[in-house]
Design an enzyme around this catalytic site. Structure first.
Site, short mmCIF file in Angstrom:
data_model
loop_
_atom_site.label_atom_id
_atom_site.label_comp_id
_atom_site.label_asym_id
_atom_site.label_seq_id
_atom_site.Cartn_x
_atom_site.Cartn_y
_atom_site.Cartn_z
N ASP A 185 0.87 -1.19 0.00
CA ASP A 185 0.00 0.00 0.00
C ASP A 185 0.90 1.24 0.00
O ASP A 185 2.08 1.15 0.35
CB ASP A 185 -0.96 0.02 1.21
N GLU A 241 0.34 -0.63 5.93
CA GLU A 241 1.42 0.00 6.68
C GLU A 241 1.20 1.51 6.81
O GLU A 241 1.45 2.10 7.85
CB GLU A 241 2.78 -0.27 6.01
#
Lengths: 459, 459
Positions: free
Chosen positions: A88, A152
């Site tokens: 991500d 994250e």
């Protein structure tokens, strides 16, 4: 080494093309409108792991975005390297400041410009390609496991749950992460520590509605001014954080540690020129490296209140807010500091206003011991790939999950990153140098080689 | 008086309907997307002036929005009252806080809820209807001129040009404005002064881009923190403005003036309860009325910088900005204070950042002498309409053009407003009490009557 370089040379275009395809997914975890793209990115990672030769590849469901797992177990007697990364990325805004679209990777001056180019797609993907390289050249010396998550940038809220529920599957001897930077390609370095993080949002409320600043100005406390005063009080004139007890658990470096840290090359003029600032700033008595690597800090990440549109509007705002985060160093803990800040901020609030403090996700500071097998393996790999010893550095950023891995899996982490300060993480026009991408793919197999050798030596 | 009340009673529904039609124009001068609506509102005002019996009605073009003019000259030997008002309104945002749509006037509890209900449509339209009333009952005692502009909320930039170019046409004996408030309908009051205004935007720039707060936090000055410190320094611990020279030209009130001002009814508990604040705040040594009416102030109207969206983003922002305005009292001048603030703000900026200060429109403070014919006429009108003497008050807000009228036309202004503090000017759910609307239409003809009588007595 020759075989490694040869393989990279032969496949260099494809290695780049595959990364570009990964970069094209706008996998922005912070914004629900990109949900499908995040999931598609996960599927792509799973596919590439499978293509590289991984077994038991799985897109593991969580309460949020999935974690992609894959492994290659060659021999139960060999050490196992657990590779962590995240697919991500940060939001790309402000969009208007990008020279080329953030999700259309573009090469300029030997650099790949895209959101996620360095943080973290370019960096974790080097491990997937290094794995493919070792499989294709039949040189895989360790077992390898991959754990690539998708949250994250929003706090990895489901990673802890996954790790706790999969301790057997994730059994390993070291965690290997590329999500940090080197001083430069001329001065390769190895991160030996990371700062922790405490992140909070504060809201100051005065009157129960926006007021006409003529009718009420002078008789009612202005929340924007009150917030400014409260923020201003958080640093003293030596730029020391003025929250009582804040430094209680901070481990000072020894003189030799400070000397080693400060021996790393640093060009203050270059640093200032790159940022276009007249002077650096920071805690009195500490150098720039110490200020960013070994000392805790407090930053206002965002502030807003009142009328912020075009032109003039004479309001005395009802509310003013700020996002404030602190970077922590050993042995501070995120929970204790978050509580300390909250208590202090509520305490210094004047009686004219109501103050609300909301904590966000945090993370613990970490230090990797330089006498460990894992660190030595990384040191040797870099020395061979770069032709010189890496300089040990203390990173300013936080990777909260490193503390999680130690706590839940009993594993130390090696932070072997190939980024550069100029990569503009979290900013517009993020980039990753093509040279660094290939250099990482070249260096990573050497880590595995030396990790296996040193483990064998030791046992 | 009986004839006045009778007329209002007979036409009460139409008087309200016409105001509602005026309120339906979203005549937001600050936002170009409403251009057509602003122009349509001007046309409506012109039509209603004509319907009321005005001559030489004209929608006068300017470089911006037009100024609507109309007059009725009955006798060159009679005094002339020049009525000023504005048909433009403040933006309505934040929209989500309105209980009913801002441009669909709605009655609740005897109050008209709409943007512009009080500021200024409800108030200036009373004058148009009072004029109609006097024409229809054949009781117009003075000449009357109307000058209704469309840019008051954005600084009246073209009004000065119009006034200077139309001195003959605008020749009069007094300016009459309803754009202020009374203490209450039980305690009618008359504004004897208004504060001035100095409005600026400040921008603090640190690094040339948003930075990762981990990588750079602690080594680079944070513009949001620097701005907070600079703003915090603008008030001392007695809430006195800490800019050297700021109070140099401030006229202190005499003891008797202070006593008179403070004799007006004030319920501190009610004031605090209405705003939902625990304590009022302000300059030490002064009461709430003095703080809002006779003392200068400095307010932050807006502040912003860094990441202000949902969730967490760990940036060290490149810039932070604020909108700051100061209310002025006699004999401070807007130009001098704007320069003083600019010089001071640039001077206190630390070397780590670059600071930009951009002035917006300003306005001068004014005081109306209570021994003038005009003031006395208003006093008598209110005494008759309300059955008690009006209390003299000092307004906190600014109407910059009042100073313009004195400078260019040599005219004093009578501020005879019928609003209330609870009207929520510039806020969501602005309203105007229906009682006040009709009461104003009742009182205004009495002003004209007494102004004519006292002028005749005096000559």
């Amino acid at each position: 080494m020759q075989a490694i370089k040869q393989y990279i040379e032969t496949h260099k275009q494809r290695l780049l093309d595959e990364l570009f395809e990964l970069l094209r997914f706008p996998s922005v975890s912070a914004d629900p409108k990109y949900k499908a793209d995040v999931l598609n990115a996960a599927d792509y990672v799973a596919k590439k792991l499978t293509d590289a030769g991984a077994d038991k590849v799985e897109v593991c469901q969580t309460a949020g975005y999935p974690i992609v797992y894959g492994e290659k177990i060659i021999d139960g007697g060999l050490p196992t390297v657990l590779v962590y990364g995240h697919y991500d990325v940060q939001p790309a805004d402000p969009l208007e400041l990008w020279l080329t679209p953030p999700f259309e990777p573009t090469i300029r001056d030997g650099k790949i410009y895209a959101r996620g180019a360095c943080d973290d797609k370019g960096q974790f993907y080097m491990h997937v390609k290094a794995f493919e390289l070792m499989m294709q050249t039949d040189t895989l010396p360790c077992n390898i496991k991959f754990m690539i998550e998708g949250e994250e940038e929003v706090g990895s809220n489901n990673l802890g749950i996954f790790v706790k529920a999969n301790k057997e599957r994730l059994k390993a001897d070291v965690v290997l992460i590329s999500d940090t930077s080197m001083i430069s390609m001329e001065h390769p370095s190895l991160e030996t520590g990371l700062r922790g993080l405490s992140y909070l949002e504060v809201e100051v409320t005065g009157p129960n509605r926006d007021l006409h600043s003529g009718v009420y100005g002078g008789a009612v406390a202005n929340p924007a001014t009150v917030l400014a005063k409260m923020i201003a009080s958080l640093h003293d004139e030596d730029n020391h954080i003025a929250i009582p007890g804040f430094y209680a658990d901070v481990l000072e470096l020894t003189e030799s540690e400070r000397a080693e840290l400060n021996a790393a090359p640093y060009d203050e003029e270059e640093y200032k020129k790159d940022l276009d600032i007249a002077e650096t700033w920071g805690e009195k008595g500490y150098t720039t490296f110490e200020r960013t690597g070994t000392r805790p800090t407090l930053e206002v990440n965002g502030i807003w209140g009142g009328y912020i549109g075009e032109g003039a509007k004479t309001v005395l705002p009802s509310k003013a807010s700020a996002k404030i985060s602190m970077r922590l160093v050993p042995n501070q803990t995120s929970e204790k500091i978050t509580q300390l800040f909250t208590d202090h901020f509520l305490k210094i609030a004047p009686k004219y206003v109501k103050v609300k403090v909301t904590p966000h996700h945090g993370g613990e500071p970490v230090v990797t011991p330089t006498d460990s097998i894992a660190y030595k393996a990384a040191q040797k790999a870099i020395a061979e790939a770069f032709g010189k010893q890496p300089i040990p550095t203390r990173g300013g950023g936080s990777i909260p999950i490193v503390a999680l891995f130690e706590a839940e899996l009993g594993l130390k982490t090696v932070l072997m990153g190939f980024g550069l300060d100029s990569d503009a993480l979290h900013s517009p026009n993020e980039k990753y140098d093509i040279f660094n991408y290939y250099k990482g793919i070249e260096t990573i197999p050497l880590f595995h080689k030396y990790f296996a050798e040193l483990t064998a030596d030791f046992s």
